[in-house]
Design an enzyme around this catalytic site. Sequence first.
Site: not given
Lengths: 436, 436
Positions: B152, B136, B242, B249, B368, B138, B262, B143, B208
């Site tokens: 964060r 997967d 997903d 998480q 995503t 990113y 996941k 996103h 997702e």
Amino acid sequence: MPVLNETHHSDLRSWVSSANDADTDFPIQNLPFAAFRRKGSDEAFRGGVAIGDQVLDLAAVDGVFSGDAAVGVAACAQPTLNHFMSLGSTIWSALRLALSRALREGAAEQGALESCLVAQSDVEYSLPCNIGDYTDFYTSVFHATRIGSLFRPDNPLLPNYKWVPIGYHGRSSSIDVSGQTFRRPQGQTKAPDAESPSLNACQRLDYELEVGIYIGKGNELGEPVALDEADQHVFGYCLFNDWSARDIQAWEYQPLGPFLAKNFASTVSPWIVTNEALLPYRREFKRDAQDPQPLPYLASAKNSEEGALDIKLEVLLQTQQMREQGEAAAQLSNSNFVYSYWTVAQMVAHHTVNGCNLRPGDFFGSGTQSGPEHEQGGSLLELSRGGKEAISLPNGEQRTFLEDGDTVVMRGYCQQQGSVRIGFGEVASTVLPAKG
Amino acid sequence: MPVLNETHHSDLRSWVSSANDADTDFPIQNLPFAAFRRKGSDEAFRGGVAIGDQVLDLAAVDGVFSGDAAVGVAACAQPTLNHFMSLGSTIWSALRLALSRALREGAAEQGALESCLVAQSDVEYSLPCNIGDYTDFYTSVFHATRIGSLFRPDNPLLPNYKWVPIGYHGRSSSIDVSGQTFRRPQGQTKAPDAESPSLNACQRLDYELEVGIYIGKGNELGEPVALDEADQHVFGYCLFNDWSARDIQAWEYQPLGPFLAKNFASTVSPWIVTNEALLPYRREFKRDAQDPQPLPYLASAKNSEEGALDIKLEVLLQTQQMREQGEAAAQLSNSNFVYSYWTVAQMVAHHTVNGCNLRPGDFFGSGTQSGPEHEQGGSLLELSRGGKEAISLPNGEQRTFLEDGDTVVMRGYCQQQGSVRIGFGEVASTVLPAKG
């Protein structure tokens, strides 16, 4: 404590005389499985069982066993052991018992089985099964603390560590069997003081000393495996070297975890030592009094009484210079799986608590099995304190991380005082230079 | 820009009349592949090609094609498409051309092929191939920034993001095809003010919106795929949901990334739209002037000129109440794969730069695919601003995260102005209550 049976009896002796040697990895109490064929041949791979310095070719054993053991033998004739592993512990145990009886001194089956033996020196191995999914855990609190202190000096052990059996998904495609060679990986790295990253050959190449765990019987999606049922799903164990590129890892791993730092190669020992063979080496599983007790789904009397496994582990290094000068591999460290902060049953129960399905042949790495002492570090990153202190080898060479031509060897065995010794064989693999 | 051929011509019409409808997903210019059988039957799954509202049964097409196209058809008769996918673009293209010609109005093959059609309404699908490894990525910077700001707040986009196509390994075993249902996962969560974690049913269940990418031809361990060769290794594309458990998480993901959050379920649409079918929808791939240019192994003129793919994407939700009252699914958001910060070729080149081997049937999630606007978020976590703002549905219901009985539907298509429309079909799957 676990219920032992006649296959575990330390007095058993085999008509395969090498199985009675004190230093063999493969006495009649072991009986591990692999997929093999004659070296250099184009034979089909098939299942075999190690006995002394021989392999019993299970595709050649026909008509010797009956009932559940015959079902097991037939499954082992396939090129991978996935089908056998899916059959569950009744079949596994039946075959183990039949093999134990047939390989004993005085067994009537000696005549029929002698022609099914192939010397281990004459065979080559493939992966014992098709590994669908590979999960790497992180179960040594000593490793996690030491590594954490290098990546996050102010925060070495994260707050979730003592609650969650931390794991992540790894790559199946690049797992191969002992003897694997691989090129030093290239990848993006960035020095702390560099303005931008660059693509380089890895400069901090490392091994990780792990125990590998093969899932036998799977579970359906949505159906968690309860802690005390976990053993029914574990087929067996091997040694596992999860090669790591520390400089690539440092730059890539946030926020989704290690990726290219890990997936360029991983190496397993050829033999799967079964869960049943290891029953005599189960130990009490203890937590320090100040540590939190596991949540209920990760706690049981059985897990506390017999969750730990006393597997002695060691890492050795043979450099190219040693090899050229005929010197044996030198030990870098030793450790023991008994130090693991989580049991294998806890790994299985945690992995499936959300409904995740495991399939026969799926593989877990235990995570680097470092012991409590610095000298018991299961990686060079630990032994060299993050690359700051070189390790001196007996021939005068030094290492902080691996160099081209280095062969890393891992060995493991179980032995109780005055009892039989069950070995894992070894996993050995060699670093080739980066692609030019 | 990519070289188009006669199969892309927008004037082509098929003797399968439903393929000429303006709103079909499957005109003769598409010709996507799936594995199917008659619904409720015990037939073997085999390869099929969508044309209008029909499936052309490739196991039934015998003797109609010759040469490379016949090699392709024979491979598609297997229960999975892995072998066909391994054959490479010469075979894929030959079969596409032969199918395009044979399905056109006036084709001599009409008589032979009519008996090989099965109505899509009469079939069920399996996964089109055995997925060995699932990675997967990113790749939506929008996103990543929005999610990062929730996990964060002081450091939403990490320093490596604009240099490294961030990815991590996912779980293959729990990937299933559209129609999948799964239990709400349970897992460890810890509220910020709680003293210790607990085991609960997930309270922040999310989808997702991703594009799925199937690898065709693999590469050998140690042999990176160069950026401009990557397309030769990509067989095609699908829609991908997903599923994610945000509360699990948040507690588990440090330091090794998402795991149980996941791996409880992931769902693909049944049809693989081929790389070749999508060539007319390739777009220039641009970076903002202030962003760093990719490192040389991730940069090429071809990648800049045609690296992006204009795939329109949307997510819809049908709650249990909507279903019971006969109401259609309501759109939650829409986006476009063209917003991806990294191209598929860059994903392939990065994934293999360390020598990692890809195998036929391996699968990438794009990550995503959120667009630049808040309303284009590809997950509820984004749309509800971390669960703080409920989304109102047309029937008066509200959602921050998914509830039991919710069906999430994703659709996608490509369309140039005044040109033919290439659709992906849909992926739909439903949340069941947690295990009691």
